[in-house]
Write a protein that holds these residues in place. Structure first.
Motif, PDB file in Angstrom:
ATOM      1  N   VAL A  68      90.131  29.397  61.083  1.00 26.49           N
ATOM      2  CA  VAL A  68      90.708  29.665  59.685  1.00 26.49           C
ATOM      3  C   VAL A  68      90.887  31.349  60.032  1.00 26.49           C
ATOM      4  O   VAL A  68      91.802  32.109  59.521  1.00 26.49           O
ATOM      5  CB  VAL A  68      89.891  29.518  58.734  1.00 26.49           C
ATOM      6  N   LYS A  69      89.872  32.241  60.662  1.00 30.20           N
ATOM      7  CA  LYS A  69      89.762  33.558  60.518  1.00 30.20           C
ATOM      8  C   LYS A  69      91.047  34.019  61.480  1.00 30.20           C
ATOM      9  O   LYS A  69      91.568  35.177  61.382  1.00 30.20           O
ATOM     10  CB  LYS A  69      88.495  33.942  61.152  1.00 30.20           C
ATOM     11  N   GLU A  70      91.647  33.144  62.186  1.00 33.81           N
ATOM     12  CA  GLU A  70      92.811  33.643  62.769  1.00 33.81           C
ATOM     13  C   GLU A  70      94.258  33.681  62.114  1.00 33.81           C
ATOM     14  O   GLU A  70      95.254  34.189  62.351  1.00 33.81           O
ATOM     15  CB  GLU A  70      93.127  32.749  63.967  1.00 33.81           C
ATOM     16  N   VAL A  71      93.971  33.037  60.817  1.00 38.14           N
ATOM     17  CA  VAL A  71      95.391  32.784  60.215  1.00 38.14           C
ATOM     18  C   VAL A  71      95.942  34.357  59.566  1.00 38.14           C
ATOM     19  O   VAL A  71      96.895  34.506  59.746  1.00 38.14           O
ATOM     20  CB  VAL A  71      95.183  31.742  59.040  1.00 38.14           C
ATOM     21  N   MET A  72      94.905  34.989  58.953  1.00 38.36           N
ATOM     22  CA  MET A  72      95.482  36.201  58.292  1.00 38.36           C
ATOM     23  C   MET A  72      95.960  37.172  59.215  1.00 38.36           C
ATOM     24  O   MET A  72      97.165  37.828  59.036  1.00 38.36           O
ATOM     25  CB  MET A  72      94.331  36.998  57.402  1.00 38.36           C
ATOM     26  N   PRO A  73      95.449  37.413  60.474  1.00 38.53           N
ATOM     27  CA  PRO A  73      95.931  38.324  61.497  1.00 38.53           C
ATOM     28  C   PRO A  73      97.441  37.940  61.925  1.00 38.53           C
ATOM     29  O   PRO A  73      98.198  38.607  62.071  1.00 38.53           O
ATOM     30  CB  PRO A  73      94.797  38.004  62.850  1.00 38.53           C
ATOM     31  N   HIS A  74      97.719  36.769  62.046  1.00 38.88           N
ATOM     32  CA  HIS A  74      98.906  36.197  62.339  1.00 38.88           C
ATOM     33  C   HIS A  74      99.945  36.465  61.183  1.00 38.88           C
ATOM     34  O   HIS A  74     100.892  36.979  61.505  1.00 38.88           O
ATOM     35  CB  HIS A  74      99.055  34.776  62.544  1.00 38.88           C
ATOM     36  N   ILE A  75      99.368  36.220  59.955  1.00 38.05           N
ATOM     37  CA  ILE A  75     100.473  36.610  58.970  1.00 38.05           C
ATOM     38  C   ILE A  75     100.425  38.110  58.748  1.00 38.05           C
ATOM     39  O   ILE A  75     101.724  38.565  58.717  1.00 38.05           O
ATOM     40  CB  ILE A  75      99.646  36.188  57.434  1.00 38.05           C
ATOM     41  N   ASN A  76      99.546  38.829  59.183  1.00 35.15           N
ATOM     42  CA  ASN A  76      99.771  40.439  59.128  1.00 35.15           C
ATOM     43  C   ASN A  76     100.638  40.897  60.188  1.00 35.15           C
ATOM     44  O   ASN A  76     101.594  41.636  60.122  1.00 35.15           O
ATOM     45  CB  ASN A  76      98.205  40.934  59.247  1.00 35.15           C
ATOM     46  N   LYS A  77     100.696  40.229  61.446  1.00 37.46           N
ATOM     47  CA  LYS A  77     101.428  40.349  62.451  1.00 37.46           C
ATOM     48  C   LYS A  77     102.840  40.374  61.881  1.00 37.46           C
ATOM     49  O   LYS A  77     103.812  41.041  62.301  1.00 37.46           O
ATOM     50  CB  LYS A  77     101.002  39.708  63.648  1.00 37.46           C
ATOM     51  N   VAL A  78     103.235  39.013  61.377  1.00 39.77           N
ATOM     52  CA  VAL A  78     104.576  38.644  61.041  1.00 39.77           C
ATOM     53  C   VAL A  78     105.032  39.754  59.912  1.00 39.77           C
ATOM     54  O   VAL A  78     106.227  40.118  59.890  1.00 39.77           O
ATOM     55  CB  VAL A  78     104.793  37.280  60.249  1.00 39.77           C
ATOM     56  N   LYS A  79     104.089  40.176  58.978  1.00 41.41           N
ATOM     57  CA  LYS A  79     104.592  41.155  58.005  1.00 41.41           C
ATOM     58  C   LYS A  79     104.941  42.472  58.774  1.00 41.41           C
ATOM     59  O   LYS A  79     105.916  43.092  58.230  1.00 41.41           O
ATOM     60  CB  LYS A  79     103.591  41.623  56.830  1.00 41.41           C
ATOM     61  N   ALA A  80     104.170  42.677  59.731  1.00 43.27           N
ATOM     62  CA  ALA A  80     104.271  44.184  60.387  1.00 43.27           C
ATOM     63  C   ALA A  80     105.495  43.895  61.215  1.00 43.27           C
ATOM     64  O   ALA A  80     106.481  45.026  61.411  1.00 43.27           O
ATOM     65  CB  ALA A  80     103.348  44.379  61.117  1.00 43.27           C
ATOM     66  N   GLN A  81     105.578  43.187  62.224  1.00 40.00           N
ATOM     67  CA  GLN A  81     106.788  42.890  62.969  1.00 40.00           C
ATOM     68  C   GLN A  81     107.907  42.005  63.012  1.00 40.00           C
ATOM     69  O   GLN A  81     109.060  41.911  63.801  1.00 40.00           O
ATOM     70  CB  GLN A  81     106.195  42.878  64.408  1.00 40.00           C
ATOM     71  N   GLY A  82     107.786  41.123  62.026  1.00 34.60           N
ATOM     72  CA  GLY A  82     108.935  40.243  61.652  1.00 34.60           C
ATOM     73  C   GLY A  82     108.828  38.956  62.197  1.00 34.60           C
ATOM     74  O   GLY A  82     109.257  37.879  61.747  1.00 34.60           O
ATOM     75  N   TYR A  83     107.912  38.520  63.210  1.00 32.81           N
ATOM     76  CA  TYR A  83     107.827  37.344  64.095  1.00 32.81           C
ATOM     77  C   TYR A  83     106.468  37.478  64.764  1.00 32.81           C
ATOM     78  O   TYR A  83     105.793  38.326  64.981  1.00 32.81           O
ATOM     79  CB  TYR A  83     108.956  37.141  64.989  1.00 32.81           C
TER      80      TYR A  83
END
Ligand code: ATP
Ligand code: MG
Length: 344
Positions: A68-83
């Motif tokens: 579960v703790k990996e989910v937010m970093p992935h969402i943040n990455k998408v927010k930052a770089q689009g994918y």
């Protein structure tokens, strides 16, 4: 192969229910907090939830608790770089675990940003890779046995004869005796080298006494060589599944070798733990550390191979390093149905 991949553009896509409903991969749309607002037919089929049930879920509900703790970093990455593209495991309604390549992309609908997620099921592909790696390990075992039976045994026989000659009552002149001693020394070193290659190729202790004993032996050996304290803690109430043993051993081996070569540490701690669902492995040293920014993750190397070995069995590999030392954390899921019969 399993690392981050680059997408060519970063444009924001419109979602189109008609377009994505019928495709063969699972497709989700979630808001930036992870709340699922859309799932296509395939997602329902694979995960066992209805479209209505999906709408009450958050993406963390389809991820195993330890990931579960990996989910937010992935969402943040998408927010930052689009994918973002990564491999992960997820949980179906019936508890079954699937391995997917997950492509995430930022999209815009009704002036709000969402994440479009495409889950490509690669469970079968992963099983094939694991079978291939298992076959490779068998091959290494075979080469190791051949080196022993065809080369080391012969060399040992020759060494024995040379040593017998030096003990011969018939006197040799000093030059000849010195030459024999030199030959005996060289042969002895060659045998030590060959045995070390055999151990690298296939640690027979693993087959004979198991993983724990092998790591214990390696720690003691290295402790003597490095003059540094090595602590090996494990809390394994249940055995490590055989298909993970070689992976764990090879990661520990490379991490300890790196610590020996570069860390100048006075203490190394290896922690190996198992729950019903995961194996976690931590190898930490208190040495000089290094700058992770300088690591070339493309060039085949020890760090790269540790990461790939973890990812091949759908695990994660993290490394932290700084002035207080280097810490490697590996989490390996125990997925019983993937390779019920495969043992390395
Ligand atoms: N525990 C450690 N302490 C300090 N530096 C480290 C440690 N582990 C790795 N490094 C640094 O990271 C670099 C990359 O390590 P890596 O294992 O990938 O390559 P290598 O050991 O140089 O070669 P090989 O491919 O044979 O393993 C090392 O050259 C070293 O500078
Ligand atoms: Mg190395």
């Amino acid at each position: 192969m399993l690392g981050e991949k680059q997408l060519p553009t970063q444009e924001v896509l419109p979602a189109n229910d008609l377009m994505i409903s019928g495709i063969r991969d699972s497709v989700f749309i979630a808001d930036l907090n992870g709340k699922i607002v859309f799932a296509n037919d395939q997602a329902c089929k694979v995960h066992g939830y209805t479209k209505g049930e999906f709408k009450g879920l958050n993406v963390i509900d389809i991820v195993p608790p330890e990931r579960v703790k990996e989910v937010m970093p992935h969402i943040n990455k998408v927010k930052a770089q689009g994918y973002s593209i990564h491999n992960s495991i997820h949980r179906c309604k019936n508890g079954e675990i699937k391995i997917s390549e997950i492509s995430l992309r930022l999209i815009e609908m009704d002036n709000h940003e969402y994440i479009l997620a495409l889950f490509k099921d690669i469970s079968e592909f992963q099983t094939k890779i694991q079978t291939y790696v298992a076959a490779q390990e068998k091959e290494r075992e075979w080469v190791s046995i051949e080196i022993h039976d065809r080369i080391v045994q012969n060399l040992s026989g020759i060494l024995h004869q040379i040593n017998a000659l030096t003990l011969c009552k018939k006197p040799f002149n000093k030059d000849k005796r010195d030459k024999l001693d030199e030959l005996s020394g060289q042969l002895n070193n060659t045998i030590i080298e060959a045995r070390s290659i055999m151990r690298e190729l296939y640690p027979s202790t693993l087959a004979r006494y198991g993983l724990i004993r092998l790591i214990q032996e390696e720690s003691i050996h290295l402790q003597d060589e490095m003059h540094c304290e090595i602590k090996f803690n494990h809390s394994l109430t249940k055995a490590v599944p055989p298909y993970l043993e070689t992976t764990i051993y090879r990661i520990v081996h490379e991490a300890l070798l790196n610590a020996k070569k570069y860390s100048q540490a006075s203490q190394i701690v290896v922690d190996l733990n198992r729950t019903d669902k995961n194996i976690s492995l931590d190898i930490c040293d208190n040495g000089i550390g290094f700058c992770l920014k300088n690591v070339d993750w493309i060039r085949p190397s020890g760090l790269q191979s540790m990461r790939q070995r973890a990812e091949i069995v759908s695990g994660t590999f993290c490394i932290r390093s700084g002035v207080k030392g280097t810490c490697i954390h590996v989490l390996l899921p125990i997925i019983n149905h993937i390779m019920p019969t495969l043992s390395l």
